[in-house]
Design a protein around this motif. Structure first.
Motif, PDB file in Angstrom:
ATOM      1  N   GLY A 253      45.969  39.479  51.311  1.00 31.42           N
ATOM      2  CA  GLY A 253      45.026  38.924  50.338  1.00 31.42           C
ATOM      3  C   GLY A 253      44.328  39.927  49.450  1.00 31.42           C
ATOM      4  O   GLY A 253      43.636  39.540  48.504  1.00 31.42           O
ATOM      5  N   LYS A 254      44.516  41.233  49.723  1.00 33.35           N
ATOM      6  CA  LYS A 254      43.787  42.260  48.960  1.00 33.35           C
ATOM      7  C   LYS A 254      44.062  42.174  47.459  1.00 33.35           C
ATOM      8  O   LYS A 254      43.133  42.154  46.640  1.00 33.35           O
ATOM      9  CB  LYS A 254      44.177  43.666  49.433  1.00 33.35           C
ATOM     10  N   THR A 255      45.341  42.158  47.106  1.00 38.43           N
ATOM     11  CA  THR A 255      45.696  42.167  45.688  1.00 38.43           C
ATOM     12  C   THR A 255      45.229  40.888  44.996  1.00 38.43           C
ATOM     13  O   THR A 255      44.717  40.932  43.871  1.00 38.43           O
ATOM     14  CB  THR A 255      47.215  42.339  45.507  1.00 38.43           C
ATOM     15  N   SER A 256      45.391  39.756  45.659  1.00 34.77           N
ATOM     16  CA  SER A 256      44.973  38.486  45.064  1.00 34.77           C
ATOM     17  C   SER A 256      43.468  38.455  44.827  1.00 34.77           C
ATOM     18  O   SER A 256      43.002  38.049  43.756  1.00 34.77           O
ATOM     19  CB  SER A 256      45.389  37.321  45.960  1.00 34.77           C
ATOM     20  N   ILE A 257      42.692  38.869  45.823  1.00 36.84           N
ATOM     21  CA  ILE A 257      41.234  38.868  45.675  1.00 36.84           C
ATOM     22  C   ILE A 257      40.804  39.822  44.577  1.00 36.84           C
ATOM     23  O   ILE A 257      39.984  39.480  43.712  1.00 36.84           O
ATOM     24  CB  ILE A 257      40.563  39.234  47.018  1.00 36.84           C
ATOM     25  N   THR A 258      41.363  41.030  44.595  1.00 36.57           N
ATOM     26  CA  THR A 258      41.021  42.019  43.566  1.00 36.57           C
ATOM     27  C   THR A 258      41.385  41.495  42.183  1.00 36.57           C
ATOM     28  O   THR A 258      40.623  41.653  41.228  1.00 36.57           O
ATOM     29  CB  THR A 258      41.746  43.350  43.841  1.00 36.57           C
ATOM     30  N   SER A 259      42.547  40.856  42.068  1.00 33.53           N
ATOM     31  CA  SER A 259      42.987  40.318  40.782  1.00 33.53           C
ATOM     32  C   SER A 259      42.039  39.250  40.255  1.00 33.53           C
ATOM     33  O   SER A 259      41.725  39.212  39.058  1.00 33.53           O
ATOM     34  CB  SER A 259      44.396  39.729  40.910  1.00 33.53           C
ATOM     35  N   ILE A 260      41.581  38.367  41.142  1.00 36.44           N
ATOM     36  CA  ILE A 260      40.629  37.326  40.728  1.00 36.44           C
ATOM     37  C   ILE A 260      39.338  37.956  40.228  1.00 36.44           C
ATOM     38  O   ILE A 260      38.808  37.573  39.170  1.00 36.44           O
ATOM     39  CB  ILE A 260      40.337  36.362  41.898  1.00 36.44           C
ATOM     40  N   ILE A 261      38.840  38.937  40.963  1.00 37.63           N
ATOM     41  CA  ILE A 261      37.593  39.608  40.564  1.00 37.63           C
ATOM     42  C   ILE A 261      37.748  40.253  39.197  1.00 37.63           C
ATOM     43  O   ILE A 261      36.890  40.091  38.313  1.00 37.63           O
ATOM     44  CB  ILE A 261      37.190  40.663  41.621  1.00 37.63           C
ATOM     45  N   LEU A 262      38.842  40.970  39.006  1.00 36.70           N
ATOM     46  CA  LEU A 262      39.069  41.651  37.727  1.00 36.70           C
ATOM     47  C   LEU A 262      39.157  40.647  36.583  1.00 36.70           C
ATOM     48  O   LEU A 262      38.607  40.869  35.501  1.00 36.70           O
ATOM     49  CB  LEU A 262      40.347  42.494  37.797  1.00 36.70           C
ATOM     50  N   HIS A 263      39.847  39.548  36.830  1.00 34.25           N
ATOM     51  CA  HIS A 263      39.990  38.517  35.793  1.00 34.25           C
ATOM     52  C   HIS A 263      38.625  37.947  35.392  1.00 34.25           C
ATOM     53  O   HIS A 263      38.311  37.840  34.199  1.00 34.25           O
ATOM     54  CB  HIS A 263      40.896  37.400  36.304  1.00 34.25           C
ATOM     55  N   VAL A 264      37.829  37.590  36.387  1.00 35.27           N
ATOM     56  CA  VAL A 264      36.528  36.974  36.102  1.00 35.27           C
ATOM     57  C   VAL A 264      35.592  37.963  35.418  1.00 35.27           C
ATOM     58  O   VAL A 264      34.924  37.621  34.425  1.00 35.27           O
ATOM     59  CB  VAL A 264      35.895  36.421  37.398  1.00 35.27           C
TER      60      VAL A 264
END
Length: 453
Positions: free
Chosen positions: A114-125
């Motif tokens: 889940g690391k990449t997915s969580i980081t990606s969501i944060i960066l997007h927002v």
């Protein structure tokens, strides 16, 4: 002008860091014994592709401000030895990232999955909400030209993994970032070749949690019993914030968040992704982004590369690609696709590619991980097994390990291609899962087949 030399510049994160330093105005050189695409072209376009493959001690001069050492290099690397002789500072990339971000608020996203997915969501927002931030993420993300950014931003978001730091530092990378805020998404045995003892593996995450400062915050997935126990027992004096999957509904194959303002449609799905989304929202909250602003931005997030990535689709079929390879990732991804489309047949294909997945002793960890699929296929390359000096497992062994009597094994990429191309995909989803590429399997005929359905 700062001058840095990269030993093993061709790696995914290493070459992105090199490009980020060029963008920052630093002078960058590097070496490697092999460089593949897209690293090769990107380094060439930046003017820093090594002229020849190999290691050249003469590149190491006393005027360098530092060496950045990649995990791919060996401890007896001639350039490393020369740098040590000259007394030049040698940094692993996590040490260098910390060196460049000492004065920032450092947010580290950790966990076995889940690391990449969580980081990606944060960066997007954060980008959508026009928050200034630096970052280090382990995959290419839509809307971001590099996997690394280093600037004067007041905060940095770091995907921090537990794998070894460098040839001369056998501790996990995520210790070196000295986080202010940490998130731990899950603990499931991975890196069997590095952590053959599960208790030792779990201990790394407990140590990370304990390093959370009294002024900081530990955000953790309470649904994962191992994470929950470690967090509750952690000695940190910082704030502890548990999270669970965000409430949601599935309507006509689409997922909607349940919010105070009503239903919000999102482009990702599955229980694990709803957990990831909630964790990302907690990080954004800790950085001053309200729920309302988070809900404004999340509908346009389509997922990280190779994470439930849609390669092609027809009226009643979707071709998915996913990075899942460890047992927990595999199970979560298969279950997510089946739950999202329960009425469709699901064909799941898993490539056993990593040292752990090809190891007979580790195989029992895959038990029941593909139960939700209607048809389960395994691909492994005998050459890859031989290179890792492991024993080639047969179909009977894999069926026992996965606890799936009808599991099918393919050991030739051409045979797998022929089988997949022969299938009727009406009312069927195909899920391709691997950290590799099935030995360069040509997906174009499959894409065309799905697009024409």
């Amino acid at each position: 002008m700062k001058k840095y030399h990269f030993i093993a510049i061709g790696g995914a994160v290493m070459h992105n860091l090199a490009l980020a330093l060029v963008k920052k105005g630093y002078q960058v050189t590097g070496s490697d014994d092999e460089i593949y695409e897209p690293s090769r072209t990107r380094l060439a376009n930046a003017g820093i592709l090594p002229e020849a493959y190999g290691w050249f001690p003469e590149k190491i001069s006393g005027d360098l401000d530092g060496i950045i050492l990649g995990m791919h290099a060996r401890i007896d690397n001639p350039e490393l030895i020369r740098a040590q002789e000259l007394g030049i500072p040698v940094y692993s990339f996590p040490e260098f990232i910390y060196n460049q971000s000492k004065d920032k608020k450092r947010v580290v996203i950790a966990g076995s999955h889940g690391k990449t997915s969580i980081t990606s969501i944060i960066l997007h927002v954060l980008k959508e909400q026009q928050v200034d931030f630096d970052y280090l993420v382990g995959a290419q993300i839509a809307g971001f030209d590099l996997m690394v950014r280093l600037s004067d931003a007041p905060v940095i978001i770091i995907e921090g993994d537990e794998y070894l730091t460098s040839p001369i530092d056998r501790t996990p990378k995520f210790f070196h970032y000295h986080h202010d805020i940490a998130l731990v998404s899950g603990i499931a045995w991975d890196h069997f070749n590095v952590f053959p003892d599960f208790d030792e593996y779990k201990a790394q995450f407990s140590k990370l949690m304990d390093k959370t400062p009294a002024t900081g915050e530990l955000i953790y997935c309470a649904v994962d019993p191992l994470v929950n126990d470690a967090a509750e027992q952690s000695s940190t004096k910082g704030q502890k914030t548990p999270y669970r999957a965000h409430p949601a509904q599935i309507l006509d194959g689409k997922t909607f968040l349940e919010t105070e303002q009503g239903l919000v449609e999102i482009g990702i799905f599955g229980d694990h992704n709803l957990q990831n989304l909630q964790g990302a929202m907690e990080i954004c909250r800790a950085l001053g982004v309200s729920k309302e602003r988070f809900y404004q931005s999340i509908p346009t997030f389509k997922g990280a590369a190779k994470r439930q990535e849609i390669l092609a689709k027809g009226d009643s079929c979707i071709l998915f690609r996913d990075f899942a390879h460890a047992p927990s990732k595999l199970k979560a991804t298969v279950n997510a696709v089946k739950s999202q489309f329960p009425e469709r047949r699901l064909i799941a294909v898993q490539e056993l590619h990593t040292y752990s997945s090809l190891n007979r002793a580790f195989l029992p960890n895959y038990a029941h991980s593909m139960d939700a699929a209607d048809l389960a296929l395994i691909y492994l390359n005998p050459h890859a097994v031989a290179l890792k000096k492991l024993e080639l497992m047969d179909e009977a062994t894999l069926r026992e390990g996965f606890k799936r009597a009808d599991l099918m094994l393919f050991t030739e990429s051409s045979a797998l291609k022929d089988y997949l191309n022969s299938q009727n995909y009406s009312n069927t989803n195909l899920l391709l899962m691997s950290s590799g590429n099935y030995d360069n399997l040509d997906l174009e005929p499959l894409k065309a087949k799905f697009n024409s359905q």
